[in-house]
Design a protein around this motif. Structure first.
Motif, PDB file in Angstrom:
ATOM      1  N   GLY A   1       9.183 -34.433  26.166  1.00  0.00           N
ATOM      2  CA  GLY A   1       8.480 -35.414  26.978  1.00  0.00           C
ATOM      3  C   GLY A   1       7.754 -34.754  28.130  1.00  0.00           C
ATOM      4  O   GLY A   1       8.309 -33.954  28.878  1.00  0.00           O
ATOM      5  N   LEU A   2       6.468 -35.078  28.277  1.00  0.00           N
ATOM      6  CA  LEU A   2       5.670 -34.493  29.356  1.00  0.00           C
ATOM      7  C   LEU A   2       6.219 -34.847  30.727  1.00  0.00           C
ATOM      8  O   LEU A   2       6.106 -34.064  31.672  1.00  0.00           O
ATOM      9  N   ALA A   3       6.817 -36.031  30.854  1.00  0.00           N
ATOM     10  CA  ALA A   3       7.337 -36.459  32.150  1.00  0.00           C
ATOM     11  C   ALA A   3       8.447 -35.534  32.647  1.00  0.00           C
ATOM     12  O   ALA A   3       8.678 -35.437  33.861  1.00  0.00           O
ATOM     13  N   ASP A   4       9.134 -34.844  31.719  1.00  0.00           N
ATOM     14  CA  ASP A   4      10.208 -33.942  32.130  1.00  0.00           C
ATOM     15  C   ASP A   4       9.698 -32.820  33.011  1.00  0.00           C
ATOM     16  O   ASP A   4      10.438 -32.258  33.819  1.00  0.00           O
TER      17      ASP A   4
ATOM     18  N   TRP B   1       0.753 -40.209  27.931  1.00  0.00           N
ATOM     19  CA  TRP B   1       1.640 -40.093  26.769  1.00  0.00           C
ATOM     20  C   TRP B   1       2.745 -41.149  26.780  1.00  0.00           C
ATOM     21  O   TRP B   1       3.402 -41.357  25.780  1.00  0.00           O
ATOM     22  N   ARG B   2       2.950 -41.795  27.940  1.00  0.00           N
ATOM     23  CA  ARG B   2       3.963 -42.857  28.017  1.00  0.00           C
ATOM     24  C   ARG B   2       3.494 -44.038  27.182  1.00  0.00           C
ATOM     25  O   ARG B   2       2.336 -44.439  27.244  1.00  0.00           O
ATOM     26  N   THR B   3       4.401 -44.607  26.400  1.00  0.00           N
ATOM     27  CA  THR B   3       4.018 -45.680  25.482  1.00  0.00           C
ATOM     28  C   THR B   3       4.292 -47.042  26.105  1.00  0.00           C
ATOM     29  O   THR B   3       5.446 -47.405  26.348  1.00  0.00           O
ATOM     30  N   PRO B   4       3.255 -47.827  26.418  1.00  0.00           N
ATOM     31  CA  PRO B   4       3.482 -49.179  26.933  1.00  0.00           C
ATOM     32  C   PRO B   4       4.153 -50.053  25.880  1.00  0.00           C
ATOM     33  O   PRO B   4       4.037 -49.814  24.673  1.00  0.00           O
ATOM     34  N   LEU B   5       4.867 -51.064  26.344  1.00  0.00           N
ATOM     35  CA  LEU B   5       5.560 -51.974  25.441  1.00  0.00           C
ATOM     36  C   LEU B   5       4.567 -52.607  24.466  1.00  0.00           C
ATOM     37  O   LEU B   5       3.520 -53.123  24.849  1.00  0.00           O
ATOM     38  N   GLY B   6       4.904 -52.535  23.195  1.00  0.00           N
ATOM     39  CA  GLY B   6       4.072 -53.165  22.176  1.00  0.00           C
ATOM     40  C   GLY B   6       2.903 -52.331  21.701  1.00  0.00           C
ATOM     41  O   GLY B   6       2.113 -52.792  20.874  1.00  0.00           O
ATOM     42  N   ARG B   7       2.759 -51.088  22.200  1.00  0.00           N
ATOM     43  CA  ARG B   7       1.650 -50.240  21.783  1.00  0.00           C
ATOM     44  C   ARG B   7       2.137 -49.095  20.907  1.00  0.00           C
ATOM     45  O   ARG B   7       3.303 -48.697  20.951  1.00  0.00           O
TER      46      ARG B   7
ATOM     47  N   PHE C   1      -6.074 -38.069  40.924  1.00  0.00           N
ATOM     48  CA  PHE C   1      -5.486 -39.093  40.068  1.00  0.00           C
ATOM     49  C   PHE C   1      -4.449 -38.457  39.153  1.00  0.00           C
ATOM     50  O   PHE C   1      -4.661 -37.370  38.623  1.00  0.00           O
ATOM     51  N   GLY C   2      -3.326 -39.166  38.987  1.00  0.00           N
ATOM     52  CA  GLY C   2      -2.271 -38.640  38.135  1.00  0.00           C
ATOM     53  C   GLY C   2      -1.506 -39.743  37.461  1.00  0.00           C
ATOM     54  O   GLY C   2      -2.031 -40.434  36.588  1.00  0.00           O
ATOM     55  N   ASP C   3      -0.252 -39.949  37.886  1.00  0.00           N
ATOM     56  CA  ASP C   3       0.588 -40.951  37.226  1.00  0.00           C
ATOM     57  C   ASP C   3       0.478 -42.322  37.877  1.00  0.00           C
ATOM     58  O   ASP C   3       1.220 -43.225  37.529  1.00  0.00           O
ATOM     59  N   ARG C   4      -0.447 -42.477  38.835  1.00  0.00           N
ATOM     60  CA  ARG C   4      -0.676 -43.784  39.445  1.00  0.00           C
ATOM     61  C   ARG C   4      -2.147 -44.152  39.312  1.00  0.00           C
ATOM     62  O   ARG C   4      -3.015 -43.271  39.328  1.00  0.00           O
TER      63      ARG C   4
END
Length: 394
Positions: free
Chosen positions: A227-230, A106-112, A147-150
């Motif tokens: 935010g899911l990261a929270d 769900w994290r948005t990369p720059l420019g996407r 596998f997760g956030d890496r």
């Protein structure tokens, strides 16, 4: 809308998919498997797209090597632009840590373009084979690569991976347990309810009634709220299920005093034997500025440094913290010690709550030790974490 499915066995995951597709016949399913990726190498990611409406059926198999979150994000972008189905289901294997993976997805990369522009998240459903779950929760002698956030897999015990899958779910579909006696099945169901009190638990008796899963075909505004990261913040309030169900109970222990590491180590033989799962965070006297995460599954306990406690004037730290953590810090704030505190939730069968609390209460600093201050605490013997850098102010 993006629905989510997982399971602790391929059969239990497949059963949830079958029920979900009965509830939403036009759903397009993106099934994922992830393999390898050890020793710094990127994993092999296999995807199968199937289903869709009658006007635009889909059946496509693809494979690639790379960051799983990046690959799946690209797939979902493509599906959003080309498919006509309003309901997409992402089926994750049991070697993916659902919450951390979805936070990265769900994290948005720059420019996407954010995925949230294309999809609303539906609740996550997990299929559970109770016999396999009970076996896995005892398995601490071998690791699972998850596998997760890496991009690369992180080694966890099989027990930890099994516990995380259960804790991530909004709904659990428990297989009928053919060959299981009724009391054992109900005991497994009670354990699931304590491991994840907020989840709905359905017993799959082998019929074809998919009505209970219709809630999974609608978006859940609370799932991605804030935010899911929270959800990965090391200082978060745990939810306790009260009462005793088929011998299973949960004990929530809190304290506003730092733990003496040597006495804590000595207390563990009294605390841990009957505990199936525990999690939380602690304030260790020898590491006064550091949040120590506490996680156990089976007989394996992991204590790990997990960031810094919030301090007055630390604007950057407060801004980076989740909204939930900022709220909790305000509730529990002490003018001298800030947000520092211990909070551990312990779940198991036949727990002696009074004994647990007495053992942990005896491990915190007494009045005399507390008055000596952080400079003295740094010199305490620490068989659990070892010596920390001198940081009396932290």
């Amino acid at each position: 809308m993006l629905g989510l499915v997982s399971g602790n066995t391929p059969e239990s995951r497949g059963r949830v998919l079958d029920l979900l597709r009965l509830a939403s016949p036009d759903a397009l399913v993106l099934s994922v498997s992830v393999h390898g990726g050890g020793a710094g190498r990127y994993p092999f990611v296999q995807r199968l797209v199937a289903g869709g409406d009658e006007q635009q059926p889909a059946s496509l198999s693809q494979a690639a090597t790379g960051d799983p979150a990046v690959i799946i994000r690209q797939d979902l972008d493509t599906i959003a632009r080309t498919a006509t189905s309003p309901h997409v289901v992402l089926a994750l294997p049991d070697n993916v840590d659902a919450v951390s993976f979805l936070a990265e997805l769900w994290r948005t990369p720059l420019g996407r373009t954010p995925l949230s522009d294309h999809y609303d998240l539906a609740p996550l459903a997990a299929g559970v084979d109770p016999g396999r779950l009970l076996s896995d929760l005892r398995c601490v002698h071998r690791s699972a690569h998850v596998f997760g956030d890496r991009p690369q897999a992180v080694p966890l015990t099989v027990a930890e991976a099994a516990a995380r899958l259960v804790e991530a779910a909004h709904m659990m579909v428990v297989r009928d347990g053919r060959g299981e006696d009724g009391s054992r099945l109900e005991g497994s169901r009670a354990l699931l309810a304590h491991l994840n009190p907020s989840a709905e638990i359905l017993l799959d008796a082998g019929d074809r009634d998919s009505a209970p899963l219709t809630t999974l075909t609608r978006s859940d505004s609370t799932w991605a709220a804030g935010g899911l990261a929270d959800r990965l913040d090391p200082v978060a309030s745990v939810v306790r299920r009260r009462g005793i169900d088929h011998g299973v109970a949960s004990v929530l222990w809190r304290s506003r005093r730092p733990l003496h590491p040597e006495r804590l180590a000595e207390s563990l033989p009294q605390v841990m034997p009957a505990v199936v799962r525990s999690r939380g965070h602690v304030w260790m006297a020898t590491h006064p500025g550091t949040v120590i995460s506490w996680r156990s599954a089976g007989r394996h306990l992991e204590l790990r440094e997990a960031g810094r406690w919030l301090e007055d004037g630390d604007t950057e730290g407060w801004r980076a913290a989740s909204p939930q953590r900022r709220t909790l810090a305000s509730w529990y704030w002490d003018d001298y010690y800030g947000e520092r505190r211990n909070e551990i939730l312990l779940t198991g069968a036949e727990l002696d709550e009074d004994r647990l609390r007495a053992a942990l209460d005896a491990a915190v600093l007494d009045d005399r030790e507390l008055a000596l201050g952080a400079e003295h605490w740094a010199c305490l013997p620490d068989p659990l974490l070892g010596a920390a850098a001198q940081d009396p102010e932290g």
